[in-house]
Design an enzyme around this catalytic site. Structure first.
Site, PDB file in Angstrom:
ATOM      1  CE  LYS A   1     -14.288 -60.571 -63.862  1.00 51.15           C
ATOM      2  NZ  LYS A   1     -14.839 -60.691 -64.361  1.00 51.15           N
TER       3      LYS A   1
ATOM      4  NE  ARG B   1     -12.639 -64.992 -69.716  1.00 46.66           N
ATOM      5  CZ  ARG B   1     -12.152 -64.643 -69.271  1.00 46.66           C
ATOM      6  NH1 ARG B   1     -12.042 -63.765 -68.013  1.00 46.66           N
ATOM      7  NH2 ARG B   1     -11.342 -63.851 -69.513  1.00 46.66           N
TER       8      ARG B   1
END
Length: 397
Positions: A339, A373
């Site tokens: 991210k 995740r």
């Protein structure tokens, strides 16, 4: 000259030192005096707050309240209760006989203190044992996801991705058919279903535990009818009123994430008054909604939502105090893979962020994350092994 030093105040550390000192067995419970609890209670009347303060002071602790609470010059106040574990138990007993509905608070505090984590996630007919963190493999069947958009949009690439998971002993796959990257626009439920249909079928055929990343009840209904086990809702049941009923009807496990705004606008200068508190209250409300519809507590996963309506600093505040989200009493998922919270610091594109991702994922594991995740599965397996060993270390071993 005296010799002294400070030690960590977690239970195992305190018990170790008590045993080394050679205290009587009955005195081993003294560790409870070293375990400090800092509990924030919201929206109390001055009368309630003053009773809390009085009782805490009588036990050697304290309660911080708003200025003006003592002489009732404010209508409401939050309170920060500061007590060690042993005193907190006595505090709860004292509150049971107090007026102003404080018996209810006592009961709720007692329930919180006695929380027993089963270490099992129940996902329909599957039990996922959490004696170690579980890796959740990401499979985005989207043309426009921020990291791997377009990589898994045809049948062959989907099958290769699933085989990669199998080769690396990944049991859980999270399939997404709509990108929720910052600035993204929604697609129709029918388009989302068409994107995930093949991946869902093949993942179930290969006996994966299947999570579907969607906030649409129509997509969830289709996937659960086909046999999916978990619905991963980035909105925490706030975008689609029918979602919670659908998940309950199929006895699905749910992952409830915090988001501020929508994917289209969530990064347009998000602001918080008290970021940790606001996220926790959002997640607790989502969990309550789930349980009100009959979803079991051990079928609920919470996700603080890294990158979803957060500034760079916000994301790292959440990471620094991640234990507080685990303290809510639910299973915890962390999704930081590749991210911008990583890219904005190391100045690298998504495909070059895996090593830095693993640094954050390891921190998350040490702070209580049950599910990671992630995109890079092979390295994730290694950090889970190290994290499990690290967390299991005992001075008595």
């Amino acid at each position: 000259m005296f010799k002294f030093y400070q030690i960590n105040n977690d239970k195992d550390r305190l018990l170790y030192e008590l045993k080394k000192i050679g205290v009587d067995n009955y005195a081993l419970s003294l560790y409870e005096k070293g375990e400090i609890y800092c509990i924030k209670v919201l929206d109390l009347s001055p009368g309630q707050a003053n009773i809390l303060k009085q009782e805490a002071l009588s036990l050697g602790g304290d309660v911080a309240v708003a200025k003006g609470s003592i002489n009732c010059k404010v209508e409401k106040t939050d309170a920060l209760v500061l007590l060690n574990k042993k005193s907190l138990k006595k505090f709860i007993k004292k509150l049971k006989v107090q007026p102003f509905n404080l018996k209810v608070l006592a009961d709720e505090l007692g329930e919180y203190l006695n929380l027993n984590d089963t270490n099992i996630l129940v996902a329909r007919d599957k039990n996922i044992y959490l004696d170690e963190p579980q890796i959740v493999g990401i499979l985005n069947t989207t043309p426009d996801s921020f990291s791997d958009g377009g990589c898994f949009t045809d049948n062959d690439s989907i099958e290769r991705r699933l085989e990669y998971f199998l080769e690396n002993d990944v049991k859980i796959v999270d399939i997404g058919g709509e990108s929720t990257r910052p600035g993204s626009l929604p697609i129709s439920a029918s388009e989302e279903i068409s994107r995930i249909k093949y991946a869902l079928s093949k993942a179930l055929e290969k006996d994966f535990i299947v999570s579907i990343d969607t906030y649409k009840s129509a997509v969830a209904d289709f996937a659960l009818k086909e046999g999916a086990h978990i619905i991963n809702d980035i909105s925490g049941f706030t975008f689609d009123d029918k979602m919670v009923e659908v998940c309950s009807r199929y006895n699905a496990a749910v992952c409830l994430m915090h988001i501020k705004g929508t994917p289209k606008d969530m990064q347009n200068n998000p602001q918080y008054t008290n970021i940790l508190e606001e996220i926790k209250l959002f997640l607790l409300n989502s969990a309550k909604k789930a349980m009100d519809f009959g979803i079991r507590k051990n079928s609920i996963i919470l996700d603080p939502g890294f990158g979803f309506g957060k500034t760079l600093k916000d994301n790292y505040i959440i990471l620094k105090y991640l234990e507080e989200f685990k303290m809510l009493g639910y299973h915890l998922l962390v999704g930081v893979s590749r991210k911008s919270m990583i890219g904005n610091i190391i100045d690298k594109p998504p495909v070059e962020r895996d090593i830095a991702t693993k640094a954050i994922e390891f921190l998350a594991i040490t702070k209580g994350a049950d599910f990671i995740r992630t995109h890079d599965i092979k390295t994730a397996k290694d950090i889970v092994k190290i994290g499990k060993y690290y967390k299991g270390i005992s001075l008595d071993a």
